[in-house]
Design a protein around this motif. Structure first.
Motif, PDB file in Angstrom:
ATOM      1  N   ALA A  96       0.845  -1.197   0.000  1.00 22.28           N
ATOM      2  CA  ALA A  96       0.000   0.000   0.000  1.00 22.28           C
ATOM      3  C   ALA A  96       0.879   1.245   0.000  1.00 22.28           C
ATOM      4  CB  ALA A  96      -0.915  -0.026   1.218  1.00 22.28           C
ATOM      5  N   GLN A 186       2.180   0.656  16.211  1.00 17.34           N
ATOM      6  CA  GLN A 186       2.129  -0.567  16.999  1.00 17.34           C
ATOM      7  C   GLN A 186       2.477  -1.712  16.069  1.00 17.34           C
ATOM      8  OE1 GLN A 186      -0.933  -0.985  19.920  1.00 17.34           O
ATOM      9  NE2 GLN A 186       0.872  -2.016  20.740  1.00 17.34           N
ATOM     10  N   PRO A 187       3.742  -2.172  16.104  1.00 14.04           N
ATOM     11  CA  PRO A 187       4.132  -3.244  15.193  1.00 14.04           C
ATOM     12  C   PRO A 187       3.241  -4.455  15.414  1.00 14.04           C
ATOM     13  CG  PRO A 187       6.026  -2.398  16.394  1.00 14.04           C
ATOM     14  CD  PRO A 187       4.814  -1.797  17.010  1.00 14.04           C
ATOM     15  N   ARG A 188       2.935  -5.119  14.330  1.00 16.75           N
ATOM     16  CA  ARG A 188       2.060  -6.280  14.429  1.00 16.75           C
ATOM     17  C   ARG A 188       2.748  -7.396  15.206  1.00 16.75           C
ATOM     18  NH1 ARG A 188       0.244  -5.258   9.390  1.00 16.75           N
ATOM     19  NH2 ARG A 188      -0.883  -3.595  10.402  1.00 16.75           N
ATOM     20  N   ARG A 231     -14.002 -10.764   4.435  1.00 16.74           N
ATOM     21  CA  ARG A 231     -14.407  -9.546   5.130  1.00 16.74           C
ATOM     22  C   ARG A 231     -15.503  -9.832   6.145  1.00 16.74           C
ATOM     23  NH1 ARG A 231     -16.342  -3.720   2.709  1.00 16.74           N
ATOM     24  NH2 ARG A 231     -18.450  -4.467   3.094  1.00 16.74           N
ATOM     25  N   VAL A 234     -13.887 -10.623   9.267  1.00 18.67           N
ATOM     26  CA  VAL A 234     -13.244  -9.440   9.837  1.00 18.67           C
ATOM     27  C   VAL A 234     -14.307  -8.507  10.420  1.00 18.67           C
ATOM     28  CG1 VAL A 234     -11.912  -7.350   9.289  1.00 18.67           C
ATOM     29  CG2 VAL A 234     -11.244  -9.568   8.311  1.00 18.67           C
ATOM     30  N   ASP A 235     -15.370  -8.272   9.660  1.00 21.86           N
ATOM     31  CA  ASP A 235     -16.430  -7.367  10.124  1.00 21.86           C
ATOM     32  C   ASP A 235     -17.107  -7.903  11.384  1.00 21.86           C
ATOM     33  OD1 ASP A 235     -15.883  -5.649   8.098  1.00 21.86           O
ATOM     34  OD2 ASP A 235     -17.681  -6.075   6.904  1.00 21.86           O
ATOM     35  N   HIS A 241      -8.318  -6.959  10.695  1.00 19.99           N
ATOM     36  CA  HIS A 241      -8.415  -6.600   9.287  1.00 19.99           C
ATOM     37  C   HIS A 241      -7.177  -6.967   8.476  1.00 19.99           C
ATOM     38  CE1 HIS A 241      -8.090  -3.465   6.013  1.00 19.99           C
ATOM     39  NE2 HIS A 241      -9.133  -4.154   5.672  1.00 19.99           N
ATOM     40  N   THR A 242      -6.022  -7.002   9.131  1.00 23.09           N
ATOM     41  CA  THR A 242      -4.788  -7.293   8.391  1.00 23.09           C
ATOM     42  C   THR A 242      -4.793  -8.703   7.798  1.00 23.09           C
ATOM     43  OG1 THR A 242      -3.825  -7.873  10.495  1.00 23.09           O
ATOM     44  CG2 THR A 242      -3.248  -5.737   9.599  1.00 23.09           C
ATOM     45  N   GLN A 244      -7.432  -9.879   6.211  1.00 17.46           N
ATOM     46  CA  GLN A 244      -8.460  -9.924   5.162  1.00 17.46           C
ATOM     47  C   GLN A 244      -7.855 -10.080   3.774  1.00 17.46           C
ATOM     48  OE1 GLN A 244     -11.613  -6.964   5.380  1.00 17.46           O
ATOM     49  NE2 GLN A 244     -11.600  -6.820   3.149  1.00 17.46           N
ATOM     50  N   GLN A 247     -10.496  -7.429  -2.282  1.00 17.67           N
ATOM     51  CA  GLN A 247     -10.376  -6.106  -2.878  1.00 17.67           C
ATOM     52  C   GLN A 247      -9.902  -5.051  -1.881  1.00 17.67           C
ATOM     53  OE1 GLN A 247     -14.098  -4.292  -3.924  1.00 17.67           O
ATOM     54  NE2 GLN A 247     -13.156  -3.064  -5.489  1.00 17.67           N
ATOM     55  N   THR A 248     -10.448  -5.076  -0.673  1.00 18.82           N
ATOM     56  CA  THR A 248     -10.057  -4.067   0.300  1.00 18.82           C
ATOM     57  C   THR A 248      -9.182  -4.675   1.396  1.00 18.82           C
ATOM     58  OG1 THR A 248     -12.171  -4.389   1.434  1.00 18.82           O
ATOM     59  CG2 THR A 248     -12.033  -2.598  -0.144  1.00 18.82           C
ATOM     60  N   GLN A 267     -15.612  -9.634  -4.524  1.00 19.48           N
ATOM     61  CA  GLN A 267     -14.588  -8.843  -3.824  1.00 19.48           C
ATOM     62  C   GLN A 267     -13.575  -9.750  -3.125  1.00 19.48           C
ATOM     63  OE1 GLN A 267     -17.893  -8.410  -3.328  1.00 19.48           O
ATOM     64  NE2 GLN A 267     -18.395  -6.315  -3.941  1.00 19.48           N
TER      65      GLN A 267
ATOM     66  N   ASP B 167       1.593  -1.416   6.510  1.00 19.36           N
ATOM     67  CA  ASP B 167       2.044  -2.701   5.995  1.00 19.36           C
ATOM     68  C   ASP B 167       2.617  -3.592   7.096  1.00 19.36           C
ATOM     69  OD1 ASP B 167       1.323  -2.226   3.304  1.00 19.36           O
ATOM     70  OD2 ASP B 167       3.028  -0.890   3.115  1.00 19.36           O
ATOM     71  N   THR B 168       3.248  -2.959   8.081  1.00 15.78           N
ATOM     72  CA  THR B 168       3.858  -3.787   9.127  1.00 15.78           C
ATOM     73  C   THR B 168       3.389  -3.411  10.524  1.00 15.78           C
ATOM     74  OG1 THR B 168       5.727  -2.265   9.190  1.00 15.78           O
ATOM     75  CG2 THR B 168       5.972  -4.221   7.820  1.00 15.78           C
ATOM     76  N   ALA B 169       2.608  -2.329  10.618  1.00 16.95           N
ATOM     77  CA  ALA B 169       2.185  -1.887  11.942  1.00 16.95           C
ATOM     78  C   ALA B 169       0.851  -1.162  11.842  1.00 16.95           C
ATOM     79  CB  ALA B 169       3.227  -0.949  12.535  1.00 16.95           C
ATOM     80  N   THR B 170       0.158  -1.103  12.957  1.00 20.22           N
ATOM     81  CA  THR B 170      -1.016  -0.238  13.027  1.00 20.22           C
ATOM     82  C   THR B 170      -0.498   1.129  13.431  1.00 20.22           C
ATOM     83  OG1 THR B 170      -2.296  -2.114  13.743  1.00 20.22           O
ATOM     84  CG2 THR B 170      -3.283   0.035  14.072  1.00 20.22           C
TER      85      THR B 170
END
Ligand SMILES: Cc1cc2nc3c(=O)[nH]c(=O)nc-3n(C[C@H](O)[C@H](O)[C@H](O)COP(=O)(O)OP(=O)(O)OC[C@H]3O[C@@H](n4cnc5c(N)ncnc54)[C@H](O)[C@@H]3O)c2cc1C
Ligand SMILES: Nc1ncnc2c1ncn2[C@@H]1O[C@H](COP(=O)(O)O)[C@@H](O)[C@H]1O
Lengths: 317, 266
Positions: A96, A186-188, A231, A234-235, A241-242, A244, A247-248, A267, B167-170
Motif C-alpha cells: 500500500a 504498533q508493530p504487528r 471480510r 473481519v467485520d 483486518h490485516t 483480510q 479487494q479491500t 470482492q 504494511d507492518t504496523a497499526t
C-alpha cells in the motif's frame, strides 16, 4: 547496461523475499542495483543478502529523516537517487505504501507508472491481473523512467552472484515532505506463521467458521501456511483486518489457497483468484467458490478440517 | 471550512465488465454507479461536517468521467453533499491516473475558488482500475500532505489524526490541514440516501466543467498521451472444472488429503 533500481523490502534490516523476486525481474531490464532505505548500520547486512541475487550496487540511504513520516520523503529520496543514476527503471515491491511512493515519484519524474505487475518481460512489458482477476493485461511505460510496482510471488528468485558494493547516498528531505507524521506505531505481533502476502500456502476462513478459527489455524500450521479471512469474518470482529483477503484487504497469489466457509463473492475473489491451486470446503454445494476450485469438499468445515489436519499430520509421520 | 470529496463512476463489479478495442475500460456500454469505496469517502466528509456543526462547512462532490458519471455526484448529493461538480470532456477519455490526477488537481482548486480546500477526501481505490495512487498523486500535485487509508478519522481545529493498518504496523498518522485524506471501507458504513435527501438533491447546485474551464490543454490528457499504454487485454482462461466431492463420514478429508499429496503439498 543501465542500472535498474530495486527498492529493498525489509523490516529492521531483515530483507524480505519479494526483494529477490524483484532483483530477478530487474536483471531482464538492465543491471540490478538495490536501494536500502533504513538504519545505516544495517545496510551492510542487507547488501550481503541481495548480492546473491544479482545486485551489483547497493545504495544506502539513511532513513533518519524518512522513517517518521508518510510516503513523501521516500519519494523525494528516490527522486534524488534517480536523478543521479538515470536508471532504466525503478522497481518497488507492491505494498500500500510503496504504491503511493511510486505515485508521487511518477509525478516528480514525469514518468509512467504501472502498479501491481505480476511479471515483467524483456523490453519492460508488464503483465497485470485486472477486474478482480478476470482479465490479464499487458502494458508498457511509454514516457520517462518506467516505475513499476511488483506483487509478491511474481517470479521465482534466481540466485546470481554480484558485487553488492555499498555506496552511501545522501539525500535532502524538504520540510514540505515532512508534514504527515507517524505519531504512533504498533508493530504487528509476530504470529509465527508466514507473511500472508508472501506465503506459499494460505488457509482462509469466512463466516462459515462461526467465529471459531481453531480448525483453520490448525490446518494452516499442519501445512506451514499463513492464515487469511473474508471480510465477513473481519467485520464480525473474529480476526483483525490485516488478515483480510480481497479487494479491500490483501491480494495473495500463493501456490495453494484453501477457502473454508467462504462463499466466493467477487470482492473476495479479487484477492485470491490468481492462486495457482484453489481448494474449498463449504457446506453449500452451490457456493460460487466451487466455480474456481481445483478440488472442493461439500461438507462442514468443523468436521472436515480437523480430520484433514489429522490425516496430514499422520502422513507427515 | 471546505471539503472536496473525489468520487468515481465505475462499471458495476457484479455485472460483465469489459474493455474497448483500444484496451480502455468500457465505461459507456455497461451499467455504472458511484464506486462503493467512494461512498465511504462521502460518508466521512459528511461526518466531519456533522461533528463540527459550529462551523460553516461546505462539502463538494467532484467527479471526472463520461456523461453518465453525473450519477456518481448525484448520489453524493442525495447522501448529503452540498454541491457537485462533474468534469466532462471528450479529450479525457482513456486518461491514466497521471492525467486524471492533473485534471482532479485543477478541478479541486477551482471548486474552492482557486485555493486548495482544507480537506480533499478520497476513497481507498477505484473499484475498476484499483491502483490506489490517485490520492498520492493529487497530494503531490497540490503540494499537500497525504494522510491516507484511514480506518478512523479525528480532527481538532486544523489537526487531523487517523488510524490505519500500515504494511507492518497499526499506525496513528497526524497532519495539518490543508491535506489529502483517503479512507477505507473500515471507516464506517456509508448512509443510504433518505427520501428527503433524494428530493433535496434535485435543488442542489451541480456544475459541469470542460477542460477549457480548468485551463487544461486537451493534449495533456487522454489515451494518446498516457505515460503508459496497455498493449493487450484478454479474459483470463476459465479454470478447468475441478473435482468436487461430498463429505460422508470423513471421506471428504481423506479425498482432500489425497489431492494435496498428489500436488506435493504434503
Ligand atoms: C466495496 C466492497 C469491498 C469488499 N471487499 C472485500 C474483501 O476485500 N474481502 C472479502 O472477503 N470480502 C469483501 N467484501 C465483501 C464480500 O462482498 C462478501 O460479503 C464477503 O466476502 C462474504 O464473506 P464470506 O464468504 O465469509 O461470507 P458469506 O458470503 O456469508 O459465506 C459464508 C459461506 O460459509 C458457508 N458455511 C457456513 N457454515 C459452514 C460450515 N459449518 N462449514 C462449511 N461451510 C459453511 C456458507 O455455505 C457460505 O457459502 C467487499 C464488499 C464490498 C461491497
Ligand atoms: N475519475 C475520477 N473522478 C473523481 N475521483 C477519482 C477519479 N479517479 C480516482 N478518483 C479518486 O481517487 C481514489 C483512488 O483511485 P485510484 O487511484 O484510481 O484507485 C478514488 O477512490 C477517488 O476518490
Amino acid at each position: 547496461m543501465s542500472e535498474v533500481l530495486v527498492l529493498i523490502d525489509h523490516v529492521g534490516g531483515e530483507v524480505k523475499k519479494p526483494t529477490y523476486e524483484l532483483l530477478t525481474l530487474a536483471a531482464r531490464l538492465g543491471t540490478p542495483s538495490a536501494v536500502f532505505i533504513g538504519d545505516p548500520g544495517q545496510a551492510a547486512g542487507a547488501a550481503e543478502k541481495v548480492k546473491a541475487y544479482g545486485a551489483e550496487k547497493v545504495y544506502a540511504i539513511d532513513d533518519a529523516q524518512i522513517k517518521g513520516y508518510l510516503v513523501a520523503p521516500k519519494a523525494e529520496a528516490l527522486q534524488q537517487l534517480a536523478a543521479q543514476v538515470a536508471p532504466a527503471a525503478v522497481l518497488l515491491p507492491s505494498s500500500a505504501e510503496n504504491k503511493e511512493v511510486a505515485g508521487r515519484l511518477a509525478i516528480k519524474l514525469e514518468s509512467g507508472l504501472i502498479t501491481d505487475a505480476v511479471d515483467i518481460a524483456d523490453g519492460g512489458v508488464t503483465t497485470q491481473s485486472v477486474f478482480a482477476g478476470g482479465f490479464t493485461a499487458t502494458a508498457k511505460v511509454t514516457k520517462g523512467t518506467p516505475i513499476i510496482t511488483v506483487k509478491p510471488n511474481s517470479a521465482a528468485p534466481v540466485e546470481s552472484a554480484a558485487a553488492g558494493s555499498v555506496e552511501q547516498f545522501a539525500v535532502t528531505i524538504s520540510d514540505a515532505a515532512k508534514t504527515a507524521q507517524i505519531v504512533a506505531a504498533q508493530p504487528r505481533k509476530a504470529s509465527g506463521r508466514p507473511e500472508l502476502t508472501e506465503a506459499a500456502i494460505v488457509v482462509s476462513g469466512g463466516r462459515g467458521t462461526g467465529g471459531d478459527f481453531t480448525a483453520v489455524e490448525g490446518l494452516a500450521d499442519a501445512l506451514g501456511a499463513a492464515v487469511g479471512a473474508s471480510r465477513a469474518a473481519v467485520d464480525s470482529g473474529w480476526i483483525p483486518h490485516t488478515f483480510q483477503v480481497g479487494q479491500t484487504g490483501k491480494t495473495v497469489s500463493p501456490q495453494l489457497y484453501v477457502a473454508n466457509g467462504i462463499s466466493g463473492a467477487i470482492q473476495h475473489r479479487a484477492g485470491m483468484q490468481t492462486s495457482k491451486t484453489i481448494v474449498a470446503v463449504n457446506k453449500d454445494e452451490e457456493a460460487p467458490m466451487f466455480e474456481l476450485v481445483d478440488f472442493g469438499v461439500v461438507g462442514d468445515l468443523h468436521t472436515v478440517l480437523p480430520a484433514l489436519t489429522e490425516e496430514i499430520n499422520k502422513r507427515k509421520g | 471550512m471546505n471539503i472536496v470529496v473525489c468520487v468515481k463512476y465505475v462499471p458495476d463489479a457484479t455485472g460483465d465488465r469489459s474493455f474497448e478495442a483500444d484496451n480502455t475500460v468500457d465505461r459507456v456500454g455497461v451499467d455504472g454507479l458511484l464506486s462503493e469505496l467512494d461512498e465511504y469517502a462521502v460518508e466521512q466528509a459528511l461526518q466531519l461536517k456533522e461533528k463540527r456543526s459550529d462551523e460553516e462547512i461546505t462539502v463538494t462532490a467532484l467527479t471526472i468521467g463520461p456523461e453518465k458519471a453525473v450519477d456518481a455526484v448525484r448520489k453524493a448529493l442525495q447522501m448529503g453533499a452540498d454541491k457537485a461538480v462533474h468534469v466532462q470532456d471528450e479529450a479525457i477519455a482513456g486518461s491514466d491516473a497521471i492525467a486524471t490526477s492533473l485534471v482532479l488537481a485543477e478541478a479541486v482548486k477551482k471548486a474552492n475558488g482557486g485555493a486548495v480546500p482544507e480537506v480533499v477526501m478520497c476513497g481507498l481505490a477505484s473499484t475498476d482500475a484499483s491502483m490506489s495512487v490517485v490520492p498520492a498523486m493529487l497530494a503531490e500535485r497540490l503540494g499537500l500532505p497525504q494522510v491516507t487509508q484511514a480506518s478512523v478519522v479525528e480532527t481538532q481545529g486544523d489537526q487531523v489524526r487517523i488510524k490505519r493498518d500500515g504494511d507492518t504496523a497499526t499506525e496513528v498518522i497526524g497532519g495539518t490541514m490543508p491535506l489529502v485524506l483517503s479512507v477505507t471501507d473500515q471507516s464506517g458504513e456509508a448512509r443510504y440516501p433518505s427520501f428527503k435527501g433524494i428530493m433535496a438533491a434535485k435543488k442542489k447546485p451541480l456544475e459541469t466543467w470542460s477542460l477549457a474551464d480548468l485551463g487544461v490543454e486537451p493534449a495533456q490528457v487522454g489515451l494518446s498521451v498516457a505515460w503508459s499504454q496497455v498493449e493487450d487485454t484478454a479474459p483470463r482462461p476459465p479454470r478447468t472444472a475441478g473435482e468436487i466431492v461430498k463429505d460422508e463420514d470423513g471421506s471428504g478429508a481423506v479425498a482432500l488429503a489425497g489431492f494435496l499429496a498428489s500436488k506435493k503439498f504434503i
